[in-house]
Design an enzyme around this catalytic site. Sequence first.
Site, PDB file in Angstrom:
ATOM      1  N   PHE A 199       0.883  -0.997  -0.032  1.00 45.45           N
ATOM      2  CA  PHE A 199       0.497   0.030   0.361  1.00 45.45           C
ATOM      3  C   PHE A 199       0.859   1.351   0.023  1.00 45.45           C
ATOM      4  O   PHE A 199       0.839   1.819   0.901  1.00 45.45           O
ATOM      5  CB  PHE A 199      -0.719   0.037   1.556  1.00 45.45           C
TER       6      PHE A 199
ATOM      7  N   PHE B 274       3.907   4.384  -2.890  1.00 47.12           N
ATOM      8  CA  PHE B 274       3.592   4.258  -3.961  1.00 47.12           C
ATOM      9  C   PHE B 274       5.683   4.669  -3.743  1.00 47.12           C
ATOM     10  O   PHE B 274       5.985   5.152  -3.249  1.00 47.12           O
ATOM     11  CB  PHE B 274       3.645   5.996  -4.506  1.00 47.12           C
TER      12      PHE B 274
END
Lengths: 493, 184, 149
Positions: free
Chosen positions: B96, B98
């Site tokens: 979860f 980037f």
Amino acid sequence: MLARQLERTEFHAEDAGLSPRRVVGIGLVIGLITIYGLAMVGGIMKAAQGNLLHLAPETFYALLTLHGAGMIATVVLLTGVAHWYFLREHLTLRVEVLLFAVAAIVWGLLAAAVAVLVGGFAPGWTFLYPLPFVGATWPAWATGLFFFGVLFVGIGFAIYCLDILAGIVREYGSLLNGLALDTLIPRLRRADGKVAPPTVIAATMVAIDGILTVSAGTILVIALLGRWASPNFPIDPLWIKNLTYFFGHTIANLTIYVSAGVIYAVLPHYTQRPWHTNKIYAISWTTSLIFVPWAWPHHLYMDFVQAPWLQLFGEGSTYIASIPATVVTIFGALLLVYRSPMRWRIGSTMFVAGLLGWLIGGAAAMLDATIPFNDVLHNTLWVPAHFHTYLLGGVFLFVLGFASHFAGERAAPGRFAKTAEWLFFVGLGGFLLTFYAGGIEGVPRREAVQPAPGPFLADIATGFVVILLVGLTGVLLETLWRARHSAGQGGEA
Amino acid sequence: MVPLEGKQLVIFVLWVALTAIVIGVFWWVMRSTRRPDAYDAVSKGGYRLRKSWAWFYGTLLIAAFAATLWTVPYAWAQPAAAKRPAMVVTVRARQFSFSMPSRLPAGRQIEFRVTSDDVNHGFGIYSPQGVLVAQVQAMPDYTNVMYFTFSAPGTYTIRCLEFCGVGHSDMHQTLTVYPAKGSV
Amino acid sequence: MMTRRNVPWLGLLVVAMAADILVPAALGIGDPPLGLHHLEHAFLLFGGGVLGIAYVRRSPREWGDPLWLFATILLGAAGLVLMVPELYSRVDAYPVLHTLLHVGFAVVGYFGGYAAERYSPRSGIAWLLMVVMTGALTATGFGAPPPGV
């Protein structure tokens, strides 16, 4: 010859004590109880987002999945039985088929409920591939069971649509006549001059698009079951995303067109004015038939790899699909009400308020379906804001209106009913406003823990949900009381 | 509260106006039932009004559709001038987090190439004031290309905007946007 | 009703279906691209359905037994099961079995059309609608891997 065949028909189920009215009543009661329960689940989620109670994220998302999937299936069930009830005035429909459809949807709901509540299945009701298979916090059986549940709901809706299509062709000669295209094409005109009434036109559109939708849903679920059974089964994420929204958007959207069929049938009872078919209805429902299934690409605007023509076609179709609703159905309903000797009952109030919800939610949907606006609205609370407006503030009001009409309401509502009604509307309006506010503030949807001002808005929303549920309880009690005191002779406004 | 500005302000004003008009029309129609009249007397004028309304609404939709053709956020719709060499930034989303640079310049067009290692994610950019200014989906096996220029330096937030699993609401991180060279 | 006028067309349909099933196997031609292959299945289901409907329409019948409607739904599911890749890829390696599977599509199509039309006059059209829709949708990418993988 057709007449001779009709004469030979017998309704075996009626012999067994299952009158059509009874089956409709069963569907209605099951559906309303389910919705009441799922609305409480919705309230619990709001309270959790507002930090009024604590839910583990996996529990929150499981409840989210249950709330979404359950509501869609239940709304399909409720609008379906309501429309069927009126369609029987025009078509010969088999009560066994309705019973089977109701049973299939209920079994589907139960399967989904077990998958979620026992198994902890939690990828959202759209179960967007590959989420059900990657990083799952639930066992594989729950995934499979949920998909079978979806399949059951699809089968129930498909068989409902098939019987209606068969009934229309039997009664009016062809599906084109079902859409009243004989008002436009002289060659189709029947010797006996019989033309499909608006409620049948709506049924034709819904049943055809329903078959298309269920076909899409079946392929979707078969592909996912293929992946479930064998990890090597290839799936293209963009393809299945398109298919998911083709199915998901269209089936949710169709419930409002089923509701339109109910409005056509029931509103004349209250306004004491007839609702006739003419060319405009044929044109507009054919337009809906063609463009409603093409609106799904508006869910993929933010997938920039999607073919440009699909993006623009999705926007154009969404726009075009809004024309028949606003220019014909809602306008026609308002014209029917305008300066009519309207009998204001719970039923009629719900129907008119539902039209309002349909329009406001529709306006919000149109803004969201405009690509440059979708840029800042997509997957924010604006999305649940708009669909709660026309599912809860539209379709569900039509269902409540139908329930009230079905139970029978000869007298104007008393003080208890009026109070309940007002509480319900105040709760509904306040609840929806918090959703819109969250959307415009960029709060993401589907989050167990939201960034500010999400929790603050969720606190306010929880309060309104409580008011809404109190009002709804009152409205349902009133309806139940009237049902018990009208000796089962509903239908009289 | 987040300031209301840009597209959000336009949307809000439009929606409030539409809602107010619709509620007004309904109120008027509902009140009219106190003075009942024959349907034939009402329907003729109603049908005329419906015709005007259909023309008006149809024209409005065509205008709106035409307007969107020039304002869609896709690469193919970017004006030629904006297609000068942009700074290419690859964004890989996964459950979860980037994977992307933590600092980017303001005032320079950036070509975000967004994809995902696992499930569908969203890539939403929130301004230092908390306003959602742009987004694109992060999909496995595909790369979505989004052009974006940070108008001002500051601390932006990148937030996942597609439900991606149990840690979805924790999937956000900050992005520092520094002033463009030659400015300040 | 099946009229004399329709007989040549139905004959043509049978010939086309037989050619579609037998010619590739006889000549040893491999499968067409996946999308086209799905459309081929849809054509066989559709053609079978038309024949089933035409058979029912030869004479008037009593209508209204819901069992025919349930049979229609089950046959629809059967048609999809025949396309399950696990099954299909195993069968695909043997030309004879593959040919039989194609016959299977035509048979399922026939009984689907038959059952739907038995339920009620002209309701076979709903079966054709389902078959065309599933065929068109599977052709857009069912069982296809994502690009570049």
